[in-house]
Design a protein around this motif. Structure first.
Motif, mmCIF file in Angstrom:
data_model
loop_
_atom_site.group_PDB
_atom_site.id
_atom_site.type_symbol
_atom_site.label_atom_id
_atom_site.label_comp_id
_atom_site.label_asym_id
_atom_site.label_seq_id
_atom_site.Cartn_x
_atom_site.Cartn_y
_atom_site.Cartn_z
ATOM 1 N N ASN A 80 -4.775 -14.816 -4.242
ATOM 2 C CA ASN A 80 -4.927 -13.817 -5.367
ATOM 3 C C ASN A 80 -5.506 -12.672 -4.654
ATOM 4 O O ASN A 80 -6.443 -11.879 -5.375
ATOM 5 C CB ASN A 80 -5.824 -14.274 -6.528
ATOM 6 N N GLY A 81 -5.279 -12.289 -3.326
ATOM 7 C CA GLY A 81 -5.747 -11.225 -2.497
ATOM 8 C C GLY A 81 -7.208 -11.372 -2.636
ATOM 9 O O GLY A 81 -7.775 -12.174 -2.586
ATOM 10 N N PHE A 82 -7.778 -10.032 -2.497
ATOM 11 C CA PHE A 82 -9.224 -9.753 -2.268
ATOM 12 C C PHE A 82 -9.978 -9.879 -3.775
ATOM 13 O O PHE A 82 -9.086 -9.434 -4.752
ATOM 14 C CB PHE A 82 -9.447 -8.575 -1.563
ATOM 15 N N ASP A 128 -9.646 -12.314 -10.777
ATOM 16 C CA ASP A 128 -9.996 -11.249 -10.358
ATOM 17 C C ASP A 128 -9.557 -10.869 -8.863
ATOM 18 O O ASP A 128 -9.619 -11.769 -7.937
ATOM 19 C CB ASP A 128 -11.531 -10.810 -9.953
ATOM 20 N N GLY A 129 -8.548 -10.036 -8.645
ATOM 21 C CA GLY A 129 -7.648 -10.018 -7.474
ATOM 22 C C GLY A 129 -6.358 -9.264 -7.508
ATOM 23 O O GLY A 129 -6.396 -7.986 -8.399
ATOM 24 N N VAL A 140 -4.702 -2.597 -2.772
ATOM 25 C CA VAL A 140 -3.763 -1.530 -3.142
ATOM 26 C C VAL A 140 -2.895 -1.550 -1.946
ATOM 27 O O VAL A 140 -1.797 -1.000 -2.298
ATOM 28 C CB VAL A 140 -4.717 -0.064 -3.136
ATOM 29 N N GLY A 141 -3.203 -1.482 -0.894
ATOM 30 C CA GLY A 141 -2.191 -1.471 0.291
ATOM 31 C C GLY A 141 -1.211 -2.424 0.258
ATOM 32 O O GLY A 141 -0.161 -2.311 0.293
ATOM 33 N N TYR A 142 -1.539 -3.508 -0.158
ATOM 34 C CA TYR A 142 -0.709 -4.636 -0.178
ATOM 35 C C TYR A 142 0.208 -4.372 -1.272
ATOM 36 O O TYR A 142 1.473 -4.426 -1.179
ATOM 37 C CB TYR A 142 -1.409 -5.963 -0.632
ATOM 38 N N ALA A 143 -0.242 -3.907 -2.619
ATOM 39 C CA ALA A 143 0.638 -3.399 -3.614
ATOM 40 C C ALA A 143 1.708 -2.273 -3.370
ATOM 41 O O ALA A 143 2.906 -2.494 -3.606
ATOM 42 C CB ALA A 143 -0.186 -3.050 -4.731
ATOM 43 N N GLU A 144 1.026 -1.342 -2.757
ATOM 44 C CA GLU A 144 1.951 -0.138 -2.291
ATOM 45 C C GLU A 144 2.996 -0.519 -1.214
ATOM 46 O O GLU A 144 4.140 -0.220 -1.374
ATOM 47 C CB GLU A 144 0.958 1.051 -1.678
ATOM 48 N N ALA A 145 2.559 -1.314 -0.200
ATOM 49 C CA ALA A 145 3.543 -1.553 0.848
ATOM 50 C C ALA A 145 4.515 -2.472 0.230
ATOM 51 O O ALA A 145 5.755 -2.405 0.659
ATOM 52 C CB ALA A 145 2.596 -2.523 1.805
ATOM 53 N N THR A 146 4.146 -3.257 -0.750
ATOM 54 C CA THR A 146 5.156 -4.286 -1.290
ATOM 55 C C THR A 146 6.336 -3.466 -2.211
ATOM 56 O O THR A 146 7.463 -4.015 -2.345
ATOM 57 C CB THR A 146 4.448 -5.284 -2.094
#
Ligand code: NGS
Length: 279
Positions: free
Chosen positions: A189-191, A254-255, A118-124
């Protein structure tokens, strides 16, 4: 030389900020709990931090552009200690940085890995960050040479923690504090999103890196020193081994590729960007 391992976010130019790495210099910070605490507004003003916990050096061109992602729930005292400590630490490294606190809404078990996604997506959404640091707020970096920026390979930053007597407990440990470029993170694919409750999500992430042939970097134990703030241990999740057993089947599905969540609230607080998410 550590500097050769760094992956710059911006090209070097006239008046690039210099960061001097001196492996012999180690400030053995003791008891950050006892450091004086300042009101967030006063601290932001004194240090020139912009709303949402953003800062960059003004008298030189920074080399590194970093989003720091902190998963959070119900640890107010630790968050205060962390923020008091980390801003001066990051400013001394002349980074162009912004701090995100991703808080999980109540009831469901804590999902550290999904909060990182979520942090990655929101920061991006708000900036084209080049480098991401994913870390727990109970970990205080003790050595100012432990640069909060990315390396050519994904880096395990907290390989030397006081609670493990400054030893790495196992070679595949990739928890605590890690640094990855956006490219490295997207490549795996992230976590995984399925790790509710304590444990295993970092081991799963390590296996993702291995599956793509990404070797992990660590700085020396003197540089990678962390002090862990004291807290009660979480009970381990019973599903973690089962989730780990079929890790490989989920790498692509999944990621960040299937990430679903709801932002319930968000604020630009003086020392960090706060996002409350239902995951
Ligand atoms: C392993 C956990 C990891 C955890 C590591 C260190 O056993 O998630 O211990 O934990 N893996 C599993 O449970 C499968 S620590 O000692 O720091 O609390 O990060």
């Amino acid at each position: 030389d550590i500097y050769d391992e760094m992956e710059r976010s911006y090209p070097a130019r006239d008046n690039s900020c210099t960061i001097t790495i001196n492996p012999r210099r180690s400030s053995h910070l003791l008891y950050p709990e006892e450091h004086p605490r300042e009101h967030p507004v006063a601290m932001a003003r004194r240090l020139g931090i912009l709303p949402g916990g953003q800062w960059k050096p003004l008298n030189c061109h920074p080399l590194f552009n970093v989003a720091i992602i902190l998963p959070y729930r119900n640890r107010q005292t630790q968050l205060t200690i962390f923020m008091n400590y980390i801003h001066p630490f990051l400013q001394a490294q002349n980074l162009d940085y912004r701090i995100f606190v991703i808080e999980q809404s109540p009831v469901r078990e804590f999902n550290r890995a999904k909060l990182f996604n979520v942090g990655y997506a929101e920061a991006t959404k708000v900036n084209d960050f080049h480098c991401f640091i994913f870390q727990d707020i109970d970990l205080i970096p003790q050595n100012p040479d432990n640069i909060y920026a990315c390396t050519k390979m994904p880096r395990h930053m907290s390989s030397s923690v006081n609670t493990f007597r400054y030893n790495l407990p196992y070679s595949g440990l990739f928890g605590g504090a890690i640094a990855l470029t956006r490219k490295q993170f997207e490549r795996v694919n992230g976590f995984s999103n399925v790790f509710y409750g304590w444990g295993g999500e970092d081991d799963d992430f390590y296996s993702r890196l291995q599956s793509k042939g990404l070797q992990v970097t660590r700085f020396g134990p003197d540089i990678a020193q962390y002090y862990m703030l004291i807290h009660n241990k979480e009970p381990p999740s019973s599903a973690r081994f089962e989730n780990l057993e079929n890790s490989a089947k989920r790498y692509d599905t999944d990621g960040i590729s299937n990430l679903e969540y709801r932002v319930l609230n968000h604020q630009l607080r003086p020392l960090y960007s706060w996002i409350l998410a239902d995951v």
